[in-house]
Design a protein around this motif. Structure first.
Motif, PDB file in Angstrom:
ATOM      1  N   GLN A 208      -5.039   2.560  -1.795  1.00 42.88           N
ATOM      2  CA  GLN A 208      -4.229   1.409  -2.182  1.00 42.88           C
ATOM      3  C   GLN A 208      -3.219   1.762  -3.266  1.00 42.88           C
ATOM      4  O   GLN A 208      -2.045   1.392  -3.176  1.00 42.88           O
ATOM      5  CB  GLN A 208      -5.143   0.279  -2.674  1.00 42.88           C
TER       6      GLN A 208
ATOM      7  N   THR B  96      -0.315   3.999  -1.776  1.00 45.52           N
ATOM      8  CA  THR B  96       0.577   3.361  -0.809  1.00 45.52           C
ATOM      9  C   THR B  96       1.307   2.152  -1.400  1.00 45.52           C
ATOM     10  O   THR B  96       2.423   1.851  -0.976  1.00 45.52           O
ATOM     11  CB  THR B  96      -0.181   2.960   0.463  1.00 45.52           C
ATOM     12  N   GLU B  97       0.703   1.484  -2.372  1.00 46.69           N
ATOM     13  CA  GLU B  97       1.424   0.401  -3.038  1.00 46.69           C
ATOM     14  C   GLU B  97       2.626   0.959  -3.804  1.00 46.69           C
ATOM     15  O   GLU B  97       3.713   0.372  -3.778  1.00 46.69           O
ATOM     16  CB  GLU B  97       0.489  -0.349  -3.977  1.00 46.69           C
TER      17      GLU B  97
ATOM     18  N   ALA C 283      -5.304   0.836   7.713  1.00 45.27           N
ATOM     19  CA  ALA C 283      -5.090  -0.447   7.035  1.00 45.27           C
ATOM     20  C   ALA C 283      -3.879  -0.372   6.113  1.00 45.27           C
ATOM     21  O   ALA C 283      -3.089  -1.325   6.019  1.00 45.27           O
ATOM     22  CB  ALA C 283      -6.339  -0.838   6.242  1.00 45.27           C
ATOM     23  N   ALA C 284      -3.715   0.765   5.432  1.00 48.83           N
ATOM     24  CA  ALA C 284      -2.559   0.946   4.553  1.00 48.83           C
ATOM     25  C   ALA C 284      -1.259   0.923   5.345  1.00 48.83           C
ATOM     26  O   ALA C 284      -0.235   0.422   4.867  1.00 48.83           O
ATOM     27  CB  ALA C 284      -2.686   2.257   3.788  1.00 48.83           C
TER      28      ALA C 284
ATOM     29  N   ILE D 133      -0.746  -0.825   8.070  1.00 46.27           N
ATOM     30  CA  ILE D 133      -0.502  -2.232   8.387  1.00 46.27           C
ATOM     31  C   ILE D 133       0.079  -2.967   7.178  1.00 46.27           C
ATOM     32  O   ILE D 133       0.993  -3.792   7.308  1.00 46.27           O
ATOM     33  CB  ILE D 133      -1.808  -2.908   8.850  1.00 46.27           C
ATOM     34  N   GLU D 134      -0.429  -2.649   6.000  1.00 46.50           N
ATOM     35  CA  GLU D 134       0.025  -3.306   4.774  1.00 46.50           C
ATOM     36  C   GLU D 134       1.399  -2.822   4.319  1.00 46.50           C
ATOM     37  O   GLU D 134       2.066  -3.489   3.532  1.00 46.50           O
ATOM     38  CB  GLU D 134      -0.994  -3.083   3.657  1.00 46.50           C
ATOM     39  N   ASN D 135       1.797  -1.649   4.792  1.00 47.80           N
ATOM     40  CA  ASN D 135       3.080  -1.064   4.375  1.00 47.80           C
ATOM     41  C   ASN D 135       3.863  -0.642   5.614  1.00 47.80           C
ATOM     42  O   ASN D 135       4.096   0.551   5.845  1.00 47.80           O
ATOM     43  CB  ASN D 135       2.842   0.143   3.465  1.00 47.80           C
TER      44      ASN D 135
END
Length: 322
Positions: free
Chosen positions: A32, A35-36, A68-69, A71-73
C-alpha cells in the motif's frame, strides 16, 4: 490497467534519463505505501518479491495483494517481479503464478553455467510473455538467502556483457559497480570520514557502467543493493532501543547520476525495512499502552509512502512518467 512487463517501462526510462524503482514487498502495508506514493506521483513502479518473501507471506497472498494494488491504482503501470530467483524451478513457479518479470541470478556460477541457466529461463519466460533479468558480477552483503562476504564480490567485466546478452536473450542485466545488499553495505575500514566524522562510502564504479553502456547501446541496466540507508531512520532506530552502528548505504546523488545513464531499474529494500522499523520503535516508545497492530502499522505504512515518494522524485526521477 493489468499488470505489465517492464519492456515499455525500460524503453521510456532509457530514453528519458530516469529509472524505475523496484521495491521489495513482504506484506500489505508495504504494498500500500509503495503504490499509494507511485499513484499520487503518477510514476511507474515495480513490486518485487524475493524467495524469502514468498516463504514468509506465501506466493498467492503476495500476488493477490499486488493485484489489489493494480485495481486501486488503475492509471499507473505496475510490474510484478521475482527478485533473485536462484533456480529454473523458482522462476517457472513465478512465471506460471502470475509474475510478469523474473530474475534468474546465476551470477555465482561460472560464466558458461550462468549463460546456460539464464537461457533456459529466458526461453520458458518468453514463451509465456514474461521478461527476464539476469546478472553478471556479484554484490557483497546480505539479502534474505543471498549472502556474499565482503571481499568476495566481483565487479562486472564489461568485455563479457555483449556475449552474455546475445547468447541468453535476457531483457535486462544487473551489473556490479560497487553497490551492496543490506543495511551494512561497507565496513568502516572501506570508508573515509568527513570533517563531521560521518562515514563516506567508496564511490560507485561509473567507469564499469559506462563501458557496459558502450557495449550494450540502448539496453536496460539494473542496479541491485541500492538502498541509501537514510541516517534519520538509523538514528531513530538507535534512539528507540535499536543497535545499528555504522549502517551505511549508497549516496543518493550517485544513484541519480546512474539513473540519468542506462540504469533503468534501481532496487530498494533495506530503506523500506528501516522506515517501518524506525516508525514502529518510535510509536512503541511514545505509546506504551498501544497493542492494536493498526495503531502502529498505520504510521509505519505512511513512513514507507513518504520514503518511496522521496525516492521517486529525488533519486529515480520517474514522477509523472506513468
Amino acid at each position: 490497467m493489468p499488470l505489465v512487463t517492464t519492456t515499455e517501462m525500460f524503453k521510456k526510462a532509457y530514453d528519458g534519463g530516469y529509472a524505475v524503482g523496484a521495491f521489495n514487498v513482504n506484506n500489505m502495508e508495504i504494498v500500500q505505501g509503495i503504490t499509494e506514493a507511485a499513484g499520487e506521483l503518477n510514476a511507474p513502479v515495480i513490486l518485487q518479491v524475493s524467495k524469502g518473501a514468498r516463504a514468509y507471506a506465501n506466493h498467492t497472498y503476495l500476488v493477490k495483494m499486488v493485484e489489489a494494488a493494480v485495481i486501486e491504482n488503475p492509471n499507473i503501470p505496475i510490474a510484478l517481479h521475482l527478485d533473485h530467483g536462484d533456480s529454473f524451478e523458482v522462476c517457472k513457479s513465478c512465471i506460471d503464478g502470475g509474475f510478469t518479470s523474473v530474475m534468474i541470478d546465476a551470477s555465482s556460477k561460472p560464466f558458461e553455467e550462468n549463460i546456460a541457466l539464464t537461457k533456459k529461463v529466458v526461453e520458458y519466460a518468453h514463451d509465456h510473455g514474461v521478461v527476464v533479468e539476469a546478472e553478471l558480477g556479484t554484490l557483497a552483503g546480505v539479502e534474505d538467502e543471498v549472502v556474499v562476504e565482503a571481499g568476495q564480490e566481483s565487479y562486472t567485466h564489461p568485455e563479457e556483457v555483449e556475449e552474455f546478452v546475445s547468447r541468453t536473450g535476457c531483457d535486462s542485466l544487473a551489473i556490479a559497480i560497487g553497490t551492496s545488499h543490506g543495511a551494512y553495505k561497507f565496513t568502516p575500514a572501506q570508508c573515509t570520514r568527513n570533517e563531521d566524522g560521518v562515514l563516506v562510502p567508496p564511490p560507485l564504479r561509473f567507469d564499469v557502467l559506462e563501458e557496459c553502456i558502450k557495449r550494450l547501446p540502448g539496453f536496460p541496466i539494473v542496479l541491485h543493493g541500492s538502498s541509501s540507508v537514510p541516517q534519520e531512520f538509523v538514528k531513530l532506530v538507535n534512539t528507540y532501543g535499536g543497535a545499528m552502528p555504522d549502517a551505511i548505504g549508497i549516496p543518493e546523488e550517485q544513484l541519480r547520476e546512474a539513473a540519468k545513464l542506462a540504469v533503468c531499474k534501481i532496487n530498494i529494500d533495506s530503506d523500506i525495512r528501516l522506515a517501518i522499523t524506525a516508525s514502529i520503535r518510535k510509536h512503541f516508545a511514545e505509546h506504551p499502552d498501544h497493542f492494536d497492530p493498526r495503531q502502529y502499522l498505520k504510521p509505519a505504512r505512511q513512513a514507507v509512502k513518504d520514503m518511496v515518494a522521496h525516492k521517486i522524485v529525488n533519486v529515480l526521477g520517474c514522477d509523472g512518467k506513468a
